[in-house]
Design an enzyme around this catalytic site. Structure first.
Site, short mmCIF file in Angstrom:
data_model
loop_
_atom_site.label_atom_id
_atom_site.label_comp_id
_atom_site.label_asym_id
_atom_site.label_seq_id
_atom_site.Cartn_x
_atom_site.Cartn_y
_atom_site.Cartn_z
N ASP A 81 0.87 -1.18 0.00
CA ASP A 81 0.00 0.00 0.00
C ASP A 81 0.91 1.24 0.00
OD1 ASP A 81 -1.59 2.16 0.64
OD2 ASP A 81 -2.64 1.15 2.27
N GLU A 131 30.37 5.43 5.36
CA GLU A 131 30.41 3.98 5.50
C GLU A 131 30.28 3.33 4.13
OE1 GLU A 131 26.77 2.14 7.19
OE2 GLU A 131 26.16 4.20 7.65
N CYS A 168 26.31 5.39 10.63
CA CYS A 168 25.75 6.74 10.37
C CYS A 168 26.26 7.79 11.34
CB CYS A 168 24.23 6.68 10.40
SG CYS A 168 23.56 5.49 9.23
N THR A 213 14.21 2.56 2.33
CA THR A 213 15.04 3.48 3.13
C THR A 213 16.41 3.70 2.49
OG1 THR A 213 15.97 1.80 4.61
CG2 THR A 213 13.86 2.72 5.24
N SER A 260 17.09 -2.59 14.93
CA SER A 260 17.86 -1.35 14.85
C SER A 260 17.01 -0.14 15.24
CB SER A 260 18.46 -1.16 13.45
OG SER A 260 17.49 -0.78 12.52
N HIS A 292 18.87 11.95 13.59
CA HIS A 292 19.33 11.10 12.47
C HIS A 292 18.07 10.50 11.83
CE1 HIS A 292 21.03 8.07 10.04
NE2 HIS A 292 20.71 7.07 10.84
N LYS A 322 9.40 9.01 15.74
CA LYS A 322 9.29 8.14 16.92
C LYS A 322 10.19 8.64 18.04
CE LYS A 322 8.18 3.86 14.50
NZ LYS A 322 8.28 2.42 14.52
N ASN A 341 17.72 8.28 2.56
CA ASN A 341 18.75 8.06 3.57
C ASN A 341 20.13 8.47 3.04
OD1 ASN A 341 20.04 7.11 5.84
ND2 ASN A 341 19.33 5.01 5.64
N SER A 370 24.49 2.68 13.73
CA SER A 370 24.30 1.28 14.12
C SER A 370 25.63 0.64 14.47
CB SER A 370 23.68 0.50 12.97
OG SER A 370 22.35 0.90 12.78
N1 COA Z 1 -0.64 2.98 5.96
C1 COA Z 1 0.07 3.62 6.93
N2 COA Z 1 1.05 3.03 7.68
C2 COA Z 1 1.34 1.74 7.41
C3 COA Z 1 0.65 1.01 6.41
C4 COA Z 1 -0.37 1.67 5.68
N3 COA Z 1 -1.05 1.06 4.73
N4 COA Z 1 1.16 -0.24 6.40
C5 COA Z 1 2.15 -0.30 7.33
N5 COA Z 1 2.25 0.89 7.96
C6 COA Z 1 3.18 1.30 9.01
C7 COA Z 1 3.38 0.26 10.10
O1 COA Z 1 2.32 0.32 11.06
C8 COA Z 1 4.72 0.67 10.66
O2 COA Z 1 4.54 1.80 11.48
P1 COA Z 1 5.20 1.84 12.95
O3 COA Z 1 6.68 1.62 12.77
O4 COA Z 1 4.87 3.19 13.47
O5 COA Z 1 4.59 0.72 13.73
C9 COA Z 1 5.47 1.18 9.41
O6 COA Z 1 4.45 1.41 8.43
C10 COA Z 1 6.46 0.19 8.86
O7 COA Z 1 5.82 -1.04 8.71
P2 COA Z 1 6.57 -2.38 9.01
O8 COA Z 1 5.63 -3.51 8.78
O9 COA Z 1 7.22 -2.31 10.35
O10 COA Z 1 7.68 -2.32 7.87
P3 COA Z 1 8.79 -3.32 7.45
O11 COA Z 1 8.64 -4.65 8.09
O12 COA Z 1 8.79 -3.29 5.97
O13 COA Z 1 10.16 -2.70 8.05
C11 COA Z 1 11.93 -1.15 8.54
C12 COA Z 1 10.42 -1.31 8.27
C13 COA Z 1 12.24 0.28 8.93
C14 COA Z 1 12.34 -2.06 9.69
C15 COA Z 1 12.71 -1.51 7.24
O14 COA Z 1 12.43 -0.55 6.27
C16 COA Z 1 14.20 -1.59 7.41
O15 COA Z 1 14.73 -2.66 7.74
N6 COA Z 1 14.95 -0.47 7.20
C17 COA Z 1 16.37 -0.43 7.29
C18 COA Z 1 16.88 -0.32 8.72
C19 COA Z 1 16.82 1.05 9.28
O16 COA Z 1 16.66 2.03 8.59
N7 COA Z 1 16.97 1.15 10.62
C20 COA Z 1 16.86 2.42 11.28
C21 COA Z 1 17.76 2.59 12.43
S1 COA Z 1 19.36 3.15 11.92
#
Ligand code: COA
Length: 389
Positions: A31, A81, A113, A154, A203, A235, A244, A277, A309
């Protein structure tokens, strides 16, 4: 009396191509609101093979260096990095491309980062001891997770260049900062891999835990509270992450201040939402975005949360200076982002696969599509061929 030291100028560069996140979501069977709202990204920079961290850094740094300033640059601290060599520093290539004096120290700093923050703090300490000197600090990366992975949304890339000096135009850094290190396997990239290994959900939790730790420690060290802050810059590996972070401390603020801090956050995520990013440059693009889009006035105190990280976190603060708007070229940055061309998902995937190979073969790149001042023309005899137009 101690001298005021901090960020005097900021330059930013990202390549001229981007991918629309709603289009990527549709192609991946998601979505679009998951990417646009849930992750908080609208667009993502697409990095052509003719740009790497060195050329992007040169394109960012050249915006803020005049011949007089170049003479004063005593050090180049290059946070990345996604470096191009396991031995030779990107900073050395950069110093040469920018035609800096040979009386310059040039090194690369790596801690995911967090590298640019290490550079900023080391630079500030250096200038406190050598007030006539200036230090060029770079945060440049290509965030690359892999096609069809959870991290794909990302990705992004670009470079932030900062000039650290005494009596800075933009931000005077306050001397107290709080930092925290722990050996955590949330994201890492062994030398044999071009894409990172990441436990994404873990992470995000470590990021929030580190923020809590350093924010609490900073308050204990300074006796300041959230009421002493006008804005926070986080960041932003993706903009929801910083949202968050802010939500975690917002209950500490009174209602009217909560509104101010939320509005500042919206300003601070605006440009990151369209670039994606930058890994180590992300916090500083967010700060630049806050300067460009926020309702700020001189004297405002800004809090910074840096996270890399692996893991390292730091919270520090700075005071906005009266001439802060003179420290960056707002119109040029608006134009840089507005002039980018949108690529389709198929085009993005083709560009993704066209990155410079790891086999050391000679390569001549099609440079005609890249109009950046500094670009990579290819590789010859195992050496990258950098060019300047
Ligand atoms: N409408 C609105 N929001 C939606 C949605 C929709 N249709 N479907 C999902 N979401 C929201 C979820 O509720 C979640 O929100 P929340 O985090 O506030 O709970 C968000 O979208 C992400 O959904 P999620 O299922 O957790 O996504 P994912 O399993 O694809 O993983 C990451 C998200 C960030 C973990 C992934 O992109 C990733 O691994 N990124 C790289 C690591 C990173 O950047 N780490 C950051 C720290 S340095």
């Amino acid at each position: 009396m101690s001298i005021s030291v901090g960020i005097d100028k900021i330059g930013f560069y990202t390549p001229g191509l981007y991918l629309d996140m709603a289009e990527l979501a549709t192609a991946r069977g998601e979505d679009p609101n998951k990417y646009l709202i849930g992750i908080g990204q609208s667009q993502q920079a697409v990095i052509p093979p003719t740009q790497d961290v060195v050329t992007m850094a040169a394109n960012a740094a050249s915006q803020i260096l005049t011949p007089e300033v170049k003479d004063d640059v005593a050090m180049v601290l290059f946070g990345t990095e996604s470096g191009i060599d396991n031995s030779k520093a990107t900073a050395v290539y950069l110093a040469h491309l920018l035609d800096l004096s040979s009386h310059t120290r040039a090194v690369e700093l790596k801690q995911a980062c967090y590298g640019a923050t290490a550079g900023l703090q080391l630079a500030a300490d250096y200038v406190r001891v050598h007030p006539a000197a200036k230090v060029l600090v770079i945060g440049a990366d290509i965030a690359r997770y892999g096609l069809r992975t959870a991290g794909e949304v990302t990705q992004g890339g670009g470079a932030v260049a900062m000039l650290v000096a005494a009596n800075p135009q933009i931000l005077a850094l306050e001397p107290v900062s709080s930092y925290h290190t722990a050996d955590v396997m949330d994201f890492w990239r062994p030398v044999y891999r071009t894409e990172a290994l990441v436990d994404g959900k873990y992470s995000t939790n470590v990021y929030l835990d580190f923020f809590k730790t350093v924010w609490t420690d900073y308050q204990q060290q300074t006796q300041r509270t959230i009421a002493d802050f006008d804005a926070f810059a986080f960041h932003l590996p993706f903009t929801k992450m910083g949202r968050k972070g802010l939500r975690q401390i917002l209950p500490e603020a009174a209602a009217d201040q909560q509104a101010t801090l939320k509005a500042a956050f919206e300003a601070s995520q605006e440009d990151n939402r369209h670039v994606g990013n930058l890994y180590t440059g992300s916090l500083y693009l967010s700060f630049l975005s806050l300067l460009r889009h926020g309702q700020l006035t001189a004297g405002n105190r800004i809090g910074f949360f840096s996270y890399g990280s692996g893991a390292e976190g730091e919270f520090f603060s700075g005071l906005l200076q009266p001439d802060f708007r003179q420290g960056f070229d707002d119109a040029a940055l608006t134009q840089l982002l507005a002039q980018r061309q949108r690529v389709s998902v198929a085009e993005y995937e083709a560009i993704y696969r066209r990155q410079l190979s790891n086999d050391g073969r000679d390569v001549r790149l099609a440079v005609g599509d890249d109009d950046a001042p500094y670009y990579l023309a290819g590789r010859q005899n195992q050496q990258r061929q950098y060019r300047h137009r």
